[in-house]
Design a protein around this motif. Structure first.
Motif, PDB file in Angstrom:
ATOM      1  N   ALA A 117      40.057  41.348  36.273  1.00 47.17           N
ATOM      2  CA  ALA A 117      38.928  41.184  35.124  1.00 47.17           C
ATOM      3  C   ALA A 117      38.348  39.779  35.555  1.00 47.17           C
ATOM      4  O   ALA A 117      37.434  39.753  34.371  1.00 47.17           O
ATOM      5  CB  ALA A 117      40.358  40.777  34.307  1.00 47.17           C
ATOM      6  N   ILE A 118      39.072  39.042  36.197  1.00 52.72           N
ATOM      7  CA  ILE A 118      37.354  37.531  35.913  1.00 52.72           C
ATOM      8  C   ILE A 118      36.167  38.345  36.896  1.00 52.72           C
ATOM      9  O   ILE A 118      35.426  37.546  36.298  1.00 52.72           O
ATOM     10  CB  ILE A 118      38.429  36.707  36.564  1.00 52.72           C
ATOM     11  CG1 ILE A 118      37.769  35.591  36.592  1.00 52.72           C
ATOM     12  CG2 ILE A 118      38.345  36.720  38.031  1.00 52.72           C
ATOM     13  CD1 ILE A 118      38.021  34.324  34.910  1.00 52.72           C
ATOM     14  N   GLU A 119      36.027  38.257  37.844  1.00 50.76           N
ATOM     15  CA  GLU A 119      34.947  39.148  38.665  1.00 50.76           C
ATOM     16  C   GLU A 119      33.890  40.263  37.592  1.00 50.76           C
ATOM     17  O   GLU A 119      33.122  40.304  37.820  1.00 50.76           O
ATOM     18  CB  GLU A 119      35.346  39.340  39.955  1.00 50.76           C
ATOM     19  CG  GLU A 119      36.456  38.464  40.804  1.00 50.76           C
ATOM     20  CD  GLU A 119      35.541  39.045  42.000  1.00 50.76           C
ATOM     21  OE1 GLU A 119      35.965  39.493  42.693  1.00 50.76           O
ATOM     22  OE2 GLU A 119      37.085  38.488  42.628  1.00 50.76           O
ATOM     23  N   ARG A 120      34.621  40.503  36.416  1.00 51.70           N
ATOM     24  CA  ARG A 120      33.783  41.769  35.921  1.00 51.70           C
ATOM     25  C   ARG A 120      33.991  41.226  34.296  1.00 51.70           C
ATOM     26  O   ARG A 120      33.217  41.761  33.220  1.00 51.70           O
ATOM     27  CB  ARG A 120      34.714  42.677  35.467  1.00 51.70           C
ATOM     28  CG  ARG A 120      34.807  44.105  36.721  1.00 51.70           C
ATOM     29  CD  ARG A 120      35.999  44.838  36.652  1.00 51.70           C
ATOM     30  NE  ARG A 120      36.760  45.283  36.518  1.00 51.70           N
ATOM     31  CZ  ARG A 120      38.443  44.977  35.538  1.00 51.70           C
ATOM     32  NH1 ARG A 120      37.597  45.379  34.798  1.00 51.70           N
ATOM     33  NH2 ARG A 120      39.023  44.641  36.006  1.00 51.70           N
ATOM     34  N   MET A 121      34.135  39.461  34.142  1.00 50.38           N
ATOM     35  CA  MET A 121      33.549  39.204  33.093  1.00 50.38           C
ATOM     36  C   MET A 121      35.144  39.196  32.043  1.00 50.38           C
ATOM     37  O   MET A 121      34.446  39.928  30.912  1.00 50.38           O
ATOM     38  CB  MET A 121      32.092  39.345  32.286  1.00 50.38           C
ATOM     39  CG  MET A 121      30.815  39.139  33.667  1.00 50.38           C
ATOM     40  SD  MET A 121      29.404  39.183  32.459  1.00 50.38           S
ATOM     41  CE  MET A 121      29.797  40.758  32.796  1.00 50.38           C
ATOM     42  N   GLY A 122      35.242  40.307  32.083  1.00 52.39           N
ATOM     43  CA  GLY A 122      37.192  40.709  31.442  1.00 52.39           C
ATOM     44  C   GLY A 122      36.842  41.718  30.944  1.00 52.39           C
ATOM     45  O   GLY A 122      37.109  42.230  30.111  1.00 52.39           O
ATOM     46  N   ARG A 123      35.681  42.733  31.616  1.00 52.75           N
ATOM     47  CA  ARG A 123      35.427  43.940  30.443  1.00 52.75           C
ATOM     48  C   ARG A 123      35.418  44.774  31.973  1.00 52.75           C
ATOM     49  O   ARG A 123      35.756  45.087  32.889  1.00 52.75           O
ATOM     50  CB  ARG A 123      33.832  44.066  30.734  1.00 52.75           C
ATOM     51  CG  ARG A 123      33.388  42.309  29.020  1.00 52.75           C
ATOM     52  CD  ARG A 123      31.467  42.744  29.535  1.00 52.75           C
ATOM     53  NE  ARG A 123      31.593  41.398  28.257  1.00 52.75           N
ATOM     54  CZ  ARG A 123      30.763  40.620  28.382  1.00 52.75           C
ATOM     55  NH1 ARG A 123      30.914  39.751  29.624  1.00 52.75           N
ATOM     56  NH2 ARG A 123      30.794  39.699  26.871  1.00 52.75           N
ATOM     57  N   GLU A 124      35.407  46.573  30.933  1.00 50.77           N
ATOM     58  CA  GLU A 124      35.607  47.028  31.553  1.00 50.77           C
ATOM     59  C   GLU A 124      34.704  47.818  31.998  1.00 50.77           C
ATOM     60  O   GLU A 124      33.606  47.902  31.486  1.00 50.77           O
ATOM     61  CB  GLU A 124      36.052  48.786  31.170  1.00 50.77           C
ATOM     62  CG  GLU A 124      38.220  48.201  30.716  1.00 50.77           C
ATOM     63  CD  GLU A 124      38.017  49.508  29.788  1.00 50.77           C
ATOM     64  OE1 GLU A 124      37.622  50.684  29.546  1.00 50.77           O
ATOM     65  OE2 GLU A 124      39.484  49.338  29.867  1.00 50.77           O
ATOM     66  N   LEU A 171      33.624  48.629  40.978  1.00 49.36           N
ATOM     67  CA  LEU A 171      33.412  47.900  40.061  1.00 49.36           C
ATOM     68  C   LEU A 171      35.093  48.173  39.355  1.00 49.36           C
ATOM     69  O   LEU A 171      35.434  46.022  39.296  1.00 49.36           O
ATOM     70  CB  LEU A 171      32.379  47.897  39.593  1.00 49.36           C
ATOM     71  CG  LEU A 171      31.815  46.656  38.295  1.00 49.36           C
ATOM     72  CD1 LEU A 171      31.853  45.529  39.367  1.00 49.36           C
ATOM     73  CD2 LEU A 171      31.026  47.575  37.518  1.00 49.36           C
ATOM     74  N   ASN A 172      35.453  48.554  38.758  1.00 43.57           N
ATOM     75  CA  ASN A 172      37.199  48.739  37.758  1.00 43.57           C
ATOM     76  C   ASN A 172      38.348  47.771  38.447  1.00 43.57           C
ATOM     77  O   ASN A 172      38.729  48.040  38.415  1.00 43.57           O
ATOM     78  CB  ASN A 172      37.431  50.082  37.116  1.00 43.57           C
ATOM     79  CG  ASN A 172      36.134  49.910  36.234  1.00 43.57           C
ATOM     80  OD1 ASN A 172      35.940  49.148  35.069  1.00 43.57           O
ATOM     81  ND2 ASN A 172      36.242  51.218  35.577  1.00 43.57           N
ATOM     82  N   THR A 173      38.342  47.719  39.968  1.00 48.70           N
ATOM     83  CA  THR A 173      39.215  47.950  40.807  1.00 48.70           C
ATOM     84  C   THR A 173      39.080  45.796  40.778  1.00 48.70           C
ATOM     85  O   THR A 173      39.934  45.244  41.223  1.00 48.70           O
ATOM     86  CB  THR A 173      39.077  48.797  41.958  1.00 48.70           C
ATOM     87  OG1 THR A 173      38.006  48.112  43.052  1.00 48.70           O
ATOM     88  CG2 THR A 173      39.326  50.053  42.050  1.00 48.70           C
ATOM     89  N   LEU A 174      38.332  45.516  41.002  1.00 43.91           N
ATOM     90  CA  LEU A 174      37.993  44.189  40.828  1.00 43.91           C
ATOM     91  C   LEU A 174      38.822  43.512  39.331  1.00 43.91           C
ATOM     92  O   LEU A 174      38.800  43.581  38.751  1.00 43.91           O
ATOM     93  CB  LEU A 174      35.843  43.892  40.539  1.00 43.91           C
ATOM     94  CG  LEU A 174      35.633  43.909  41.983  1.00 43.91           C
ATOM     95  CD1 LEU A 174      34.003  43.340  41.529  1.00 43.91           C
ATOM     96  CD2 LEU A 174      35.943  43.646  43.187  1.00 43.91           C
TER      97      LEU A 174
END
Length: 58
Positions: free
Chosen positions: A51-58, A46-49
């Motif tokens: 940032a936009i695909e992680r809602m800008g979150r870690e 997930l953290n390799t996605l």
């Protein structure tokens, strides 16, 4: 495990937390250990996605 789905995801302003609930008596259970490994891999991927695909979150 063919597929892994976390019990809960909790989003804060800067992070997304993966929550797995297990009883203390299950810590050494083989299935729980497999879920622990799967959860770690899930978070790593997930953290390799972007940032936009992680809602800008870690």
């Amino acid at each position: 495990m063919a597929t892994y789905l976390p019990d809960f995801l909790v989003a804060t302003v800067s992070k997304i937390y993966l929550i797995e609930t297990k009883g203390e008596d299950k810590v050494d259970d083989d299935n729980v250990r497999q879920k622990q490994f799967a959860a770690t891999e899930w978070v790593r991927k997930l953290n390799t996605l972007p940032a936009i695909e992680r809602m800008g979150r870690e």
